[in-house]
Design a protein around this motif. Structure first.
Motif, PDB file in Angstrom:
ATOM      1  N   UNK A   1      -4.516  10.131   6.107  1.00 55.33           N
ATOM      2  CA  UNK A   1      -3.944   9.248   7.605  1.00 55.33           C
ATOM      3  C   UNK A   1      -3.249   8.155   7.062  1.00 55.33           C
ATOM      4  N   UNK A   2      -4.034   7.381   6.511  1.00 56.26           N
ATOM      5  CA  UNK A   2      -3.343   6.042   6.071  1.00 56.26           C
ATOM      6  C   UNK A   2      -2.163   6.054   5.242  1.00 56.26           C
ATOM      7  N   UNK A   3      -2.101   6.903   4.270  1.00 54.19           N
ATOM      8  CA  UNK A   3      -0.923   7.263   3.495  1.00 54.19           C
ATOM      9  C   UNK A   3       0.406   7.714   4.359  1.00 54.19           C
ATOM     10  N   UNK A   4       0.081   8.641   5.292  1.00 54.16           N
ATOM     11  CA  UNK A   4       0.878   8.893   6.097  1.00 54.16           C
ATOM     12  C   UNK A   4       1.472   7.803   7.061  1.00 54.16           C
ATOM     13  N   UNK A   5       0.515   7.166   7.711  1.00 52.81           N
ATOM     14  CA  UNK A   5       0.886   5.895   8.269  1.00 52.81           C
ATOM     15  C   UNK A   5       1.881   4.920   7.447  1.00 52.81           C
ATOM     16  N   UNK A   6       1.429   4.615   6.083  1.00 52.32           N
ATOM     17  CA  UNK A   6       2.093   3.774   5.319  1.00 52.32           C
ATOM     18  C   UNK A   6       3.417   4.343   4.774  1.00 52.32           C
ATOM     19  N   UNK A   7       3.871   5.603   5.106  1.00 50.98           N
ATOM     20  CA  UNK A   7       5.023   6.174   4.766  1.00 50.98           C
ATOM     21  C   UNK A   7       6.000   5.909   5.985  1.00 50.98           C
ATOM     22  N   UNK A   8       5.504   5.864   6.946  1.00 55.13           N
ATOM     23  CA  UNK A   8       6.267   5.412   8.183  1.00 55.13           C
ATOM     24  C   UNK A   8       5.740   4.240   9.156  1.00 55.13           C
ATOM     25  N   UNK A   9       5.379   3.197   8.400  1.00 49.23           N
ATOM     26  CA  UNK A   9       4.403   2.229   9.018  1.00 49.23           C
ATOM     27  C   UNK A   9       4.773   1.740  10.615  1.00 49.23           C
ATOM     28  N   UNK A  10       6.064   1.987  11.001  1.00 49.02           N
ATOM     29  CA  UNK A  10       6.504   1.659  12.322  1.00 49.02           C
ATOM     30  C   UNK A  10       6.265   2.685  13.432  1.00 49.02           C
ATOM     31  N   UNK A  11       5.919   3.986  12.719  1.00 49.55           N
ATOM     32  CA  UNK A  11       5.952   5.106  13.871  1.00 49.55           C
ATOM     33  C   UNK A  11       4.653   5.088  14.511  1.00 49.55           C
ATOM     34  N   UNK A  12       3.538   4.475  14.167  1.00 50.12           N
ATOM     35  CA  UNK A  12       2.397   4.535  15.190  1.00 50.12           C
ATOM     36  C   UNK A  12       1.911   2.865  15.133  1.00 50.12           C
ATOM     37  N   UNK A  13       1.458   2.592  16.331  1.00 56.03           N
ATOM     38  CA  UNK A  13       0.688   1.212  16.331  1.00 56.03           C
ATOM     39  C   UNK A  13      -0.791   1.424  15.733  1.00 56.03           C
ATOM     40  N   UNK A  14      -1.383   0.210  15.221  1.00 58.61           N
ATOM     41  CA  UNK A  14      -2.676   0.187  14.995  1.00 58.61           C
ATOM     42  C   UNK A  14      -3.647   0.725  16.189  1.00 58.61           C
TER      43      UNK A  14
ATOM     44  N   UNK B   1      -3.904   5.687 -10.349  1.00 53.22           N
ATOM     45  CA  UNK B   1      -5.359   4.860 -10.430  1.00 53.22           C
ATOM     46  C   UNK B   1      -5.487   4.210  -9.506  1.00 53.22           C
ATOM     47  N   UNK B   2      -4.481   3.683  -8.560  1.00 55.71           N
ATOM     48  CA  UNK B   2      -4.822   2.825  -7.550  1.00 55.71           C
ATOM     49  C   UNK B   2      -5.418   3.961  -6.373  1.00 55.71           C
TER      50      UNK B   2
ATOM     51  N   UNK C   1       0.680  -1.217   0.087  1.00 57.84           N
ATOM     52  CA  UNK C   1       0.077   0.107  -0.142  1.00 57.84           C
ATOM     53  C   UNK C   1       0.728   1.341  -0.026  1.00 57.84           C
ATOM     54  N   UNK C   2       1.802   1.167   0.764  1.00 54.76           N
ATOM     55  CA  UNK C   2       2.838   2.510   0.812  1.00 54.76           C
ATOM     56  C   UNK C   2       3.450   2.712  -0.572  1.00 54.76           C
ATOM     57  N   UNK C   3       3.731   1.798  -1.092  1.00 54.46           N
ATOM     58  CA  UNK C   3       4.565   1.823  -2.489  1.00 54.46           C
ATOM     59  C   UNK C   3       3.482   2.308  -3.503  1.00 54.46           C
ATOM     60  N   UNK C   4       2.302   1.814  -3.597  1.00 58.55           N
ATOM     61  CA  UNK C   4       1.544   2.159  -4.466  1.00 58.55           C
ATOM     62  C   UNK C   4       0.775   3.568  -4.355  1.00 58.55           C
ATOM     63  N   UNK C   5       0.821   3.975  -2.918  1.00 59.45           N
ATOM     64  CA  UNK C   5       0.195   5.458  -2.706  1.00 59.45           C
ATOM     65  C   UNK C   5       1.274   6.169  -2.343  1.00 59.45           C
ATOM     66  N   UNK C   6       2.489   5.860  -2.564  1.00 61.97           N
ATOM     67  CA  UNK C   6       3.673   6.881  -2.626  1.00 61.97           C
ATOM     68  C   UNK C   6       3.475   7.933  -3.738  1.00 61.97           C
ATOM     69  N   UNK C   7       4.438   9.123  -3.651  1.00 62.99           N
ATOM     70  CA  UNK C   7       4.393   9.990  -4.935  1.00 62.99           C
ATOM     71  C   UNK C   7       4.952   9.336  -6.107  1.00 62.99           C
ATOM     72  N   UNK C   8       5.489   7.951  -6.186  1.00 66.55           N
ATOM     73  CA  UNK C   8       5.895   7.543  -7.113  1.00 66.55           C
ATOM     74  C   UNK C   8       5.064   6.174  -7.469  1.00 66.55           C
TER      75      UNK C   8
END
Length: 151
Positions: free
Chosen positions: A111-124, A60-61, A49-56
């Motif tokens: 919010x999900x994109x920010x979390x995906x960019x730094x997935x270990x920064x916050x818990x679920x 379409x996703x 998800x992080x890769x698909x939603x990143x600036x690169x």
């Protein structure tokens, strides 16, 4: 996308147990259960998800995610806010419902994109808490909450 849609449907089922229109505080608390499966799915697939939603990533996703979020918002509105005649609300209101919906959806997806960019920064659980706050608090209130943590 199929897994995300399934998780949203399962989470929406939790809202069916609420037999009254919830207050803002109750909506905030419902985020604890109304996003369980969705956030677990996102966590399990965070790298993709992080890769698909990143600036690169794949625009379409991103559009597909926004469409899913729009549909889910429409499905949840009756449980959280009652029946709203959207066409009538857009005609009579100086604040069109479509603006509110767009703000809600974009904030949630971001919010999900920010979390995906730094997935270990916050818990679920921290993400659930933030999701509850962004659903029920204005940006001004969120800043006040943030400032209170600094003091």
């Amino acid at each position: 996308m199929g897994g995300l849609k399934e998780a949203l449907v399962i989470d929406r089922e939790e809202l069916k147990d609420v037999k009254h229109l919830p207050s803002a505080d109750e909506i905030k608390e419902l985020a604890e259960v109304a996003f369980n499966h969705t956030l677990a799915f996102c966590n399990e697939n965070k790298h993709a998800l992080s890769n698909l939603l990143s600036s690169n990533g794949d625009m379409q996703f991103y559009q597909m995610i926004i469409e899913v979020a729009n549909n889910e918002f429409d499905a949840r509105v009756p449980y959280l806010f009652g029946d709203i005649n959207i066409k009538e609300a857009n005609v009579k209101s100086s604040l069109p419902f479509s603006f509110i919906k767009t703000l809600y959806i974009n904030t949630s997806v971001n919010l999900l994109m920010l979390w995906g960019a730094a997935p270990d920064s916050l818990s679920i659980n921290e993400i659930k808490s933030i999701a509850g706050l962004i659903q029920t608090k204005s940006p001004v209130e969120l800043i006040q909450i943030y400032k209170s943590y600094l003091n």
